[in-house]
Write a protein that holds these residues in place. Sequence first.
Motif, short mmCIF file in Angstrom:
data_model
loop_
_atom_site.label_atom_id
_atom_site.label_comp_id
_atom_site.label_asym_id
_atom_site.label_seq_id
_atom_site.Cartn_x
_atom_site.Cartn_y
_atom_site.Cartn_z
N SER A 1 -21.84 5.32 27.15
CA SER A 1 -21.09 4.04 26.89
C SER A 1 -20.85 4.76 25.14
CB SER A 1 -21.77 2.81 26.25
OG SER A 1 -21.34 1.88 25.73
N SER A 2 -19.57 4.34 24.64
CA SER A 2 -19.17 4.79 23.33
C SER A 2 -18.84 3.64 22.32
CB SER A 2 -17.69 5.58 23.46
OG SER A 2 -18.03 6.80 24.37
N ASP A 3 -19.36 3.93 20.92
CA ASP A 3 -18.91 3.00 19.94
C ASP A 3 -18.11 3.74 18.99
OD1 ASP A 3 -20.69 4.30 18.48
OD2 ASP A 3 -22.40 2.83 19.03
N GLN A 4 -17.75 3.31 17.80
CA GLN A 4 -17.20 3.92 16.99
C GLN A 4 -17.60 4.99 16.41
OE1 GLN A 4 -15.82 0.93 13.94
NE2 GLN A 4 -14.48 0.11 15.18
N ASP A 5 -18.91 5.14 16.30
CA ASP A 5 -19.76 6.09 15.50
C ASP A 5 -20.35 7.08 16.55
OD1 ASP A 5 -19.43 4.99 13.06
OD2 ASP A 5 -20.94 3.66 13.58
N SER A 6 -20.72 7.03 17.91
CA SER A 6 -21.36 7.88 18.59
C SER A 6 -21.12 7.27 20.14
CB SER A 6 -22.85 7.99 18.35
OG SER A 6 -23.55 6.64 18.35
N GLN A 7 -21.75 8.59 20.92
CA GLN A 7 -22.06 7.99 22.46
C GLN A 7 -23.58 7.91 22.53
OE1 GLN A 7 -20.07 11.14 24.66
NE2 GLN A 7 -17.95 10.10 24.77
N HIS A 8 -23.96 7.14 23.72
CA HIS A 8 -25.22 7.03 24.04
C HIS A 8 -25.40 6.40 25.18
CE1 HIS A 8 -24.55 2.56 23.57
NE2 HIS A 8 -23.94 2.71 22.75
N GLU A 9 -26.57 6.90 25.95
CA GLU A 9 -26.79 6.64 27.41
C GLU A 9 -26.78 5.03 27.48
OE1 GLU A 9 -29.88 7.46 30.96
OE2 GLU A 9 -29.97 8.75 29.20
N TYR A 10 -26.04 4.65 28.59
CA TYR A 10 -26.02 3.01 28.81
C TYR A 10 -27.33 2.73 29.64
CZ TYR A 10 -24.42 -1.57 29.89
OH TYR A 10 -24.09 -2.98 30.09
N LYS A 11 -28.02 1.47 29.60
CA LYS A 11 -29.16 1.06 30.01
C LYS A 11 -28.98 0.06 31.23
CE LYS A 11 -33.85 -0.56 29.67
NZ LYS A 11 -35.11 -0.97 28.67
#
Length: 365
Positions: free
Chosen positions: A52-62
């Motif tokens: 998942s992406s937001d304005q600042d970074s990407q992170h693994e979606y739970k």
Amino acid sequence: MEYLTLLLVFIAFVLNVNGRAFHERFISSSSDSDERTITYKVIGKQPLKMVSSDQDSQHEYKLGQVSGLAASVKNPNRLFIFHRASREWNQESFPDGVNFDKNKFGVIPENTILTVNTRTGQIIDQWGNNTFYMPHGLSVDIEENLWLTDVGMHQVFKYSKGERVLTLGESFVAGSDSSHFCKPTDVVTSNDGSNIYVADGYCNARIVKFDSKGNFIKEYSMPQGEQPLIIPHSIIIMETFHLVCVADRENGRIVCFNEENDDDQTNDYDQVKAIIDHPLMKTVYAIDYDPNKHRLYAVSGRNGKNRALGFTFSVHPESFGQLIATWEPHDKFGEPHDLTLSVNGRSLFVGEIRPNRIDSFDVLN
């Protein structure tokens, strides 16, 4: 027409003796395997990881409990996911076994519907927050509308581009008549969109057929005196053969009904055209169909000493119901709940509710 004729002849021969419907178990072995069986493989890959992406970074979606999966009919690398986010189905969810405790649990605040690129894991779109109470079934029609069931609300929904355009059933009112469901599990539509089929469900033992506007047509159930459906959990249509097939979960079998004659409102032996089972398939949670290669995919749950497995059955007219292969992930299934096949037939995905993950497989040949 040739395939249809062969199928009807085959069914008439193996499914009717002394006027009574019956079924046989088909188990493939090395002594009678053909070339398709020998060269066919389902290869387990790593579980699908979503980003998942937001304005600042990407992170693994739970993920939450993955209740429904559907492959895009337009893009072989696109997958739709229906999950329960922070909601878990437990003993307190339905205190009387039928009615969801909406006052205690309320609506799910998070997004419950994801669109994912299966090559990259990137979440393309997500929505469905403050909408659902206990997500369950998901399917996609030929126009890529989403069809969903919510067992807490006892309803079926059609969404087009994120907007709800059709609702079947009455919100939080369980029933067994032509306008109510009781914890409906799954829904599927005909290719031309003219018919809707609902698997109903945890309380009722039937399949309900509607027209495209939601008008009741008929229902299917097992003939009187025969073992009734016990949690019809997943549903598909094999239009070439005029069959609507359901995963009869707790009976560990796949039951196929004749969907041609809408004038016949009786529940007689003519409705049941085929039953597929196997000794290893003690339960069956989900099914999907490959119309190009005439294969039926199924996934079972754990039952006693039997572990959960994936199954591939032939639905060729001359070998209808024969087991082709079994398959599973490298680290075994936990609690699989739904499965779907990519539109090109090359990838299988299985959604689980414990652990909350999506298993991925390559289909070879």
